[in-house]
Design an enzyme around this catalytic site. Sequence first.
Site, short mmCIF file in Angstrom:
data_model
loop_
_atom_site.label_atom_id
_atom_site.label_comp_id
_atom_site.label_asym_id
_atom_site.label_seq_id
_atom_site.Cartn_x
_atom_site.Cartn_y
_atom_site.Cartn_z
N CYS A 2 0.86 -1.18 0.00
CA CYS A 2 0.00 0.00 0.00
C CYS A 2 0.90 1.24 0.00
CB CYS A 2 -0.94 0.10 1.18
SG CYS A 2 -2.09 -1.26 1.29
N ARG A 27 3.90 -0.66 -4.75
CA ARG A 27 3.59 -1.06 -3.37
C ARG A 27 2.26 -1.79 -3.25
NH1 ARG A 27 6.86 1.72 0.19
NH2 ARG A 27 5.46 1.16 1.87
N TRP A 73 -2.76 -2.90 -1.55
CA TRP A 73 -2.48 -4.33 -1.62
C TRP A 73 -3.32 -4.94 -0.51
CZ3 TRP A 73 -0.48 -8.24 1.49
CH2 TRP A 73 -0.08 -9.41 0.82
N ASN A 99 -1.75 2.85 5.39
CA ASN A 99 -0.88 1.75 4.98
C ASN A 99 -0.46 1.04 6.25
OD1 ASN A 99 1.17 0.09 4.03
ND2 ASN A 99 2.67 1.73 4.01
N GLY A 100 -0.72 -0.26 6.33
CA GLY A 100 -0.34 -1.02 7.52
C GLY A 100 -1.45 -1.97 7.91
N GLU A 477 16.93 -18.78 -7.00
CA GLU A 477 16.54 -17.43 -7.42
C GLU A 477 15.89 -17.46 -8.82
OE1 GLU A 477 15.95 -14.75 -6.18
OE2 GLU A 477 16.06 -13.29 -7.78
N LYS A 481 12.11 -16.15 -9.67
CA LYS A 481 11.83 -15.13 -10.68
C LYS A 481 10.81 -15.65 -11.68
CE LYS A 481 13.11 -12.60 -9.34
NZ LYS A 481 13.70 -11.86 -8.25
N GLU A 484 7.23 -16.02 -10.08
CA GLU A 484 6.52 -14.81 -9.65
C GLU A 484 6.01 -13.97 -10.82
OE1 GLU A 484 10.41 -12.25 -8.20
OE2 GLU A 484 8.47 -11.67 -7.43
N HIS A 500 15.83 -37.96 -4.63
CA HIS A 500 15.26 -38.32 -3.33
C HIS A 500 13.76 -38.04 -3.26
CE1 HIS A 500 19.16 -39.37 -1.79
NE2 HIS A 500 19.63 -38.23 -2.27
N LYS A 595 5.77 -4.78 -3.99
CA LYS A 595 7.23 -4.78 -3.84
C LYS A 595 7.68 -4.69 -2.39
CE LYS A 595 11.39 -3.57 -5.94
NZ LYS A 595 11.72 -4.93 -6.37
C1 F6R Z 1 11.32 -11.29 -5.50
C2 F6R Z 1 11.33 -10.22 -4.52
C3 F6R Z 1 11.04 -10.56 -3.11
C4 F6R Z 1 11.88 -9.69 -2.16
C5 F6R Z 1 11.43 -9.93 -0.71
C6 F6R Z 1 12.28 -9.15 0.27
O1 F6R Z 1 11.63 -10.81 -6.77
O2 F6R Z 1 11.55 -9.08 -4.84
O3 F6R Z 1 11.23 -11.91 -2.85
O4 F6R Z 1 13.21 -10.01 -2.31
O5 F6R Z 1 10.10 -9.54 -0.56
O6 F6R Z 1 12.23 -7.79 0.02
P1 F6R Z 1 13.35 -6.83 0.55
O7 F6R Z 1 14.62 -7.19 -0.10
O8 F6R Z 1 12.89 -5.45 0.19
O9 F6R Z 1 13.41 -7.04 2.04
#
Ligand code: F6R
Length: 600
Positions: A2, A27, A73, A99-100, A477, A481, A484, A500, A595
């Site tokens: 948010c 956000r 969000w 926000n929260g 990773e 990617k 998501e 396994h 994000k």
């Molecule tokens: C994936 C991604 C998330 C962040 C995670 C932590 O692409 O961006 O997995 O890495 O939410 O976020 P930060 O690094 O901001 O603590």
Amino acid sequence: MCGIVGYIGFKDAKEILLNGLEKLEYRGYDSAGIAIRNEKDVHVFKEKGRIADLRKIVDTHINAATGIGHTRWATHGVPSTENAHPHQSLSGRFTLVHNGVIENYEQLKKEYLLDVPLKSDTDTEVIVQLIEIFVNEGLDTEAAFRKTLHLLKGSYALGLLDKEKAETIFVAKNKSPLLIGLGNGFNVIASDAMAMIQVTDQFVELMDKEMVIVTKEKVTIKSLNDEEIERAPYTAELDAGDIEKGTYPHYMLKEIDEQPLVMRKIIQAYQNDQGKLTVDENIVQALQEADRLYIVACGTSYHAGLVGKQYLETIAKIPTEVHVASEFVYNMPLLSEKPLFVFISQSGETADSRAVLVKVKELGYQALTITNVQGSTLSREADYTLLLHAGPEIAVASTKAYTAQISVLSILANATAETRGIKPEFDLIHELGIVANAMEVLCDTKDEFEQIARDYLSTTRNCFFIGRSIDYYVGLEGALKLKEISYIQAEGFAGGELKHGTIALIEEGTPVIALATQENVNLSIRGNVKEVTARGANPCIISMKGLESEDDRFVIPAVHELFTPLVAVIPTQLIAYYAALHRDCDVDKPRNLAKSVTVE
Ligand code: F6R
């Protein structure tokens, strides 16, 4: 999670609010709204969907010089117009964005609001109704706001309009980020400086449990005990160009391409006058004194932490553990005698990581935060900070922050090793320079990765990434990617672990992307590829120059074996990007995500 904005001044507030919300869309983007106040009334516009959808319903004829806005969000209540912010009190006098998460909202409802018909399922509406109740009982708005804040448990960044006090926005913050921006004849509020950098670069940070009375001429910060607090503004070093897409179709592609440049910026930022890579001596000292490091992070940052552990153990010889933040706080391992906590967080706002930081500070331990955002909560609350210098990362899927995190961890390990008298086996500046060049080559080879995405991932239901040793971490990773942004079920596995159990999932044509950049496990990972191929998998081997074999689909330029994650991740980022594109997914704003994850 948010984003909120607010403006009070002399210009048309709605454009400033909508532009600001567009910058905060990372956000959260399931619904949005603004409230604007002119001499006559407060006008609220809310819509499910994106800011672009909200824009369509805002009445362009209404001019107002005060307003607040929100991009959501969803946490409490589905994404809908009713649950979108701003929320209004029963009489319509008060209008609020939040926000929260208010943890005790059900209890507050039962205690104070049994007679109030609520219009939404949100925790936020409880706040605005409480304020009105306390005003009806005789308090003025500021006192009613303060009384309400005393009752709230949880996190909040709040912007409140009172129809009867046109000249004020009431603001408060606890645990969720919020800044006040200062202008000439106007002031603004924003979850992130990025939202308002077009109108000011002067910002004032807020601390938890502070409230602020914002008028167009004045900003008064107060504690919840009504004591005034003086705080000097700072200049946000954000270039408006950094937050634009430019000619790129997506932020993600722009940010992938920026990685070689970020690598060079990091080298520069950590180089001293003698051309040596250094880290603040207090930080190195803290690492020296620790008997064990505990890296705590989430998602992509956690994956960077796994690589960082290798550096801290191999280069600096310090025992290191890596933990997922959301687990750590409730399931704490037995700690060593002198632990040092290292938080890795692009945003510096992640609630799961912050919960751990709060806990370890209570226990009296020291903490270092590695973050992209100076002044972020995790940076402020830790003892030490190392910055990533990656520039704003706007695409929800993290790319350049991951490689920046790994680079900074390598510099930290190297500096600590030198101070401990351990002679590094390589010249780090030289090695990172080679990495930057290799990154550039990969970014210039996009067609290859687009073709791989087409060949392997156009129609598949699932995909596996395998690797051994440090390649395994890159596989984790790569899988994150891919899942998501393309919604393909993707999993990263240690090559030897498949047999396994997971190998049962391999069917005719299942794509298996194998990373082979490590000499000591080159034969064994290729053995694992044979195992899955024998069961029908469609293997795509990405290897490194010097270790390649004729079956490999792509060979990345050679770099030092410790630094292969910095380059091997780029093919996985680009493959995920093109897979998402081919499947018509919203690359920069994948479903269900946001994000900055500011809820636990
Ligand atoms: C994936 C991604 C998330 C962040 C995670 C932590 O692409 O961006 O997995 O890495 O939410 O976020 P930060 O690094 O901001 O603590």
